[in-house]
Design a protein around this motif. Structure first.
Motif, PDB file in Angstrom:
ATOM      1  N   LEU A  11       0.849  -1.207   0.000  1.00 47.00           N
ATOM      2  CA  LEU A  11       0.000   0.000   0.000  1.00 47.00           C
ATOM      3  C   LEU A  11       0.879   1.251   0.000  1.00 47.00           C
ATOM      4  N   GLY A  12       1.940   1.213   0.804  1.00 46.62           N
ATOM      5  CA  GLY A  12       2.861   2.353   0.855  1.00 46.62           C
ATOM      6  C   GLY A  12       3.457   2.627  -0.519  1.00 46.62           C
ATOM      7  N   ILE A  15       0.996   4.175  -2.945  1.00 51.84           N
ATOM      8  CA  ILE A  15       0.747   5.608  -2.714  1.00 51.84           C
ATOM      9  C   ILE A  15       1.943   6.440  -3.166  1.00 51.84           C
ATOM     10  N   LEU A  25      -3.802  -5.287  -5.536  1.00 52.65           N
ATOM     11  CA  LEU A  25      -5.137  -5.195  -6.148  1.00 52.65           C
ATOM     12  C   LEU A  25      -5.963  -6.456  -5.873  1.00 52.65           C
ATOM     13  N   ILE A  28      -7.555  -6.382  -1.960  1.00 50.30           N
ATOM     14  CA  ILE A  28      -8.344  -5.291  -1.363  1.00 50.30           C
ATOM     15  C   ILE A  28      -9.779  -5.293  -1.890  1.00 50.30           C
ATOM     16  N   ILE A  29     -10.620  -4.646  -1.093  1.00 53.81           N
ATOM     17  CA  ILE A  29     -12.011  -4.419  -1.505  1.00 53.81           C
ATOM     18  C   ILE A  29     -12.184  -2.901  -1.547  1.00 53.81           C
ATOM     19  N   PRO A  30     -12.553  -2.351  -2.708  1.00 55.12           N
ATOM     20  CA  PRO A  30     -12.664  -0.884  -2.777  1.00 55.12           C
ATOM     21  C   PRO A  30     -13.924  -0.365  -2.108  1.00 55.12           C
ATOM     22  N   GLY A  31     -13.858   0.872  -1.636  1.00 56.03           N
ATOM     23  CA  GLY A  31     -15.024   1.490  -1.012  1.00 56.03           C
ATOM     24  C   GLY A  31     -15.856   2.266  -2.019  1.00 56.03           C
ATOM     25  N   LEU A  34     -16.155   2.934  -6.266  1.00 55.31           N
ATOM     26  CA  LEU A  34     -14.838   2.988  -6.896  1.00 55.31           C
ATOM     27  C   LEU A  34     -14.381   1.598  -7.310  1.00 55.31           C
ATOM     28  N   LYS A  36     -10.931  -0.831  -7.859  1.00 54.77           N
ATOM     29  CA  LYS A  36      -9.774  -0.981  -6.964  1.00 54.77           C
ATOM     30  C   LYS A  36      -8.698   0.080  -7.225  1.00 54.77           C
ATOM     31  N   LEU A  40      -7.440   3.145  -4.658  1.00 49.43           N
ATOM     32  CA  LEU A  40      -6.048   3.380  -4.247  1.00 49.43           C
ATOM     33  C   LEU A  40      -5.572   4.766  -4.662  1.00 49.43           C
ATOM     34  N   VAL A  42      -7.282   7.388  -4.510  1.00 55.75           N
ATOM     35  CA  VAL A  42      -7.750   8.366  -3.509  1.00 55.75           C
ATOM     36  C   VAL A  42      -6.595   8.675  -2.549  1.00 55.75           C
ATOM     37  N   TYR A  43      -5.888   7.629  -2.158  1.00 55.31           N
ATOM     38  CA  TYR A  43      -4.753   7.828  -1.238  1.00 55.31           C
ATOM     39  C   TYR A  43      -3.585   8.518  -1.949  1.00 55.31           C
ATOM     40  N   ASP A  46      -4.398  12.160  -2.523  1.00 52.94           N
ATOM     41  CA  ASP A  46      -4.393  12.893  -1.251  1.00 52.94           C
ATOM     42  C   ASP A  46      -2.954  13.168  -0.800  1.00 52.94           C
TER      43      ASP A  46
END
Lengths: 252, 272
Positions: A11-12, A15, A25, A28-31, A34, A36, A40, A42-43, A46
């Motif tokens: 994840l790091g 980003i 990928l 994970i489960i996207p929120g 979105l 996948k 990701l 989004v992070y 940001d």
């Protein structure tokens, strides 16, 4: 299964680079609505926005001069090169001068590295405490000033520049810059300092900067003035600045 | 009496230094904005502490990281705690970057037994070092991990039981997650041990179309007020804080938002 270490590393990296691995990928489960990759992003977005905004705060002069488009493009390049390693955002961008020296923009506008260094020095001084300056009586009654060592505040930045670096930095405070008559090739020698009353700047001669640098390093007045070509008036000016600006903390 | 607070932000320093009359009872400080400073950000804490209790809210403890704790960070935090004696010290149930990088975001963890054990050990170290219980906030997340075996609320409850940490209930985050991850936010609240909730956060989100984004850039939205009202029915003496971090309004507008929270609180507890 990624595990704690695997999930954090992937994840790091996703980003920091904007390129998520297949392994991540697949785990994970996207929120929201979105997919996948977008989740990701989004992070990632940001991260870029947050650090760019921090750099705009830390480099007010550079940002103001370059404008949003160029400055934020530089930020994006910088943060790929120098990811944040510290919790302290006030220090983020500390290598921007070095980065700009090797950047085409810094080559085209050679004052940019110095301008970004000045921004960073403002930030450094901003976070230093205000220090009480010396009791004027102690200075007046000292018996052998020429042999004395002057203890100066920590918040001092001395700079001899081929460019009017402070005047360029100060453009950020001027709304209508077209009215500003600035000679971009005028050399400038400054002492940026933080006294009891906050951060200020003093324009000096190159020789005064050299002598003040020696005093800052711990040489006494005689030693600092050795080989200096300053005339008496310039010496008096410098001494007056040291004794009245609030940069002198003690004398011994 | 409802104990309302707001985040202390640089935009309000000059206003607050004039010591205006305010309904605000306490201020929350982002620890990292002050840890390395001895300039104005440090001076303002002294000024504010003369009149108000402070809470310290961290964003970089990185408690969930697989890497060892940053002892230098903890040392600085402990010193700041000693100087200002905050009534609460909190951070987030997250990690903030792999070793060698700080992403300055609150990143989710897989909710399973391995993470539970890992976090409990880390919390034990932090709480022993600081000599106080740590309060951890639930976060907004835009991804879940498939290897999670607990829901977020089940995980928090287990972590509190295992580690002795306390809960900072961010109602906005619960709402944002409930929409993004499709669950009943009241179920989240019902499941938590109420006596372990030490603080409540309220904030505004941004509706991005495809998801809700926890931006702290707007007033608190009606569904979050409703959820807050639901949550505080059984929470009488918990401090409530308004967070507003982007597009920050002037202080009186921020105060208005905190007073709304107080009004809702009073509708439940005024006669208690």
């Amino acid at each position: 299964m990624l595990g704690i270490k695997g999930s954090q590393e992937l994840l790091g990296k996703s980003i920091l680079t904007g390129n998520p691995s297949e392994d991540l990928l697949n785990n994970i489960i996207p929120g929201g609505k979105l997919d996948k990759k977008k989740a990701l992003m989004v992070y990632r977005d940001d991260y870029v926005a947050r650090l760019s905004s921090v750099m705009a705060e830390n480099f007010e002069g550079t940002h103001s001069l370059l404008g949003d488009e160029i400055f934020f493009a530089i930020c994006r390049e910088y943060l790929d090169y120098y990811p944040s390693t510290s919790f302290d955002l006030g220090n983020y961008g500390k290598y921007l001068d070095k980065f700009l020296k090797n950047h085409s923009l810094g080559v085209e506008y050679p004052f940019l590295p110095e301008l970004s260094r000045l921004d960073m020095e403002f930030m450094r001084l901003f976070h230093l405490p205000r220090v009480k300056s010396i009791d004027p009586e102690k200075l007046k009654t000292h018996e052998n000033l020429s042999q004395a060592k002057f203890k100066l505040v920590e918040g001092i930045y001395l700079k001899k520049s081929k460019f009017p670096i402070y005047k360029i930095w100060d453009l950020k405070n001027i709304e209508d810059r077209e009215d500003v008559d600035l000679d971009w090739n005028e050399a400038e020698n400054i002492c940026l300092y933080k006294g009891e009353d906050g951060i200020k700047v003093q324009f000096l001669t190159p020789e005064q900067v050299d002598v003040l640098e020696k005093i800052k390093q711990g040489l006494n007045l005689d030693q600092a003035l050795e080989n200096s070509e300053m005339d008496v008036i310039r010496v008096q000016e410098l001494f007056s600045f040291i004794s009245t600006s609030g940069i002198l903390v003690d004398i011994c | 009496m409802c104990n309302i607070g707001v985040g202390l932000r640089a935009e309000h320093y000059s206003y607050l230094e004039k010591k205006p009359q305010t309904e605000i009872k306490w201020f929350e400080v982002i620890s990292e904005n002050h840890l390395n400073s001895r300039g104005r950000p440090w001076e303002i804490l002294h000024t504010m502490r003369e009149d108000f209790p402070l809470s310290f809210h961290g964003v970089s403890l990185n408690i969930g990281s697989y890497a060892p704790l940053d002892l230098e960070y903890l040392k600085k935090l402990k010193y700041m705690i000693e100087v200002f004696n905050p009534f609460l010290v909190s951070d987030h149930l997250c990690f903030t970057g792999p070793p060698g990088a700080n992403i300055h975001n609150l990143l989710p963890l897989p909710y399973n037994d391995k993470t539970l054990i890992h976090l409990s050990e880390k919390l034990d170290q932090v709480q022993s070092y600081l000599g106080r219980a740590l309060i951890l906030e639930n976060l907004s997340a835009y991804i879940d991990f498939k290897e999670s075996t607990y829901t977020e609320w089940e995980f928090i409850k287990k972590l509190v039981e295992k580690s002795g940490c306390k809960i900072l209930l961010d109602v906005n985050n619960i709402y944002v997650n409930s929409v993004n991850h499709n669950f009943d936010p009241k179920k989240f609240i019902d499941h938590l041990p109420k006596d372990k909730i030490e603080e409540i956060h309220l904030a505004g989100y941004s509706d991005m179309g495809d998801f809700l984004f926890d931006t702290h850039s707007s007033p608190v939205f009606p569904p979050v007020w409703d959820l807050f009202s639901y949550a505080i029915k059984d929470l009488k003496d918990v401090p409530v804080l308004i967070e507003w971090d982007d597009d920050i309004p002037d202080f009186p507008r921020l105060e208005e938002e905190a007073i709304k929270a107080k009004t809702i609180w009073e509708s439940h507890h005024a006669r208690d």
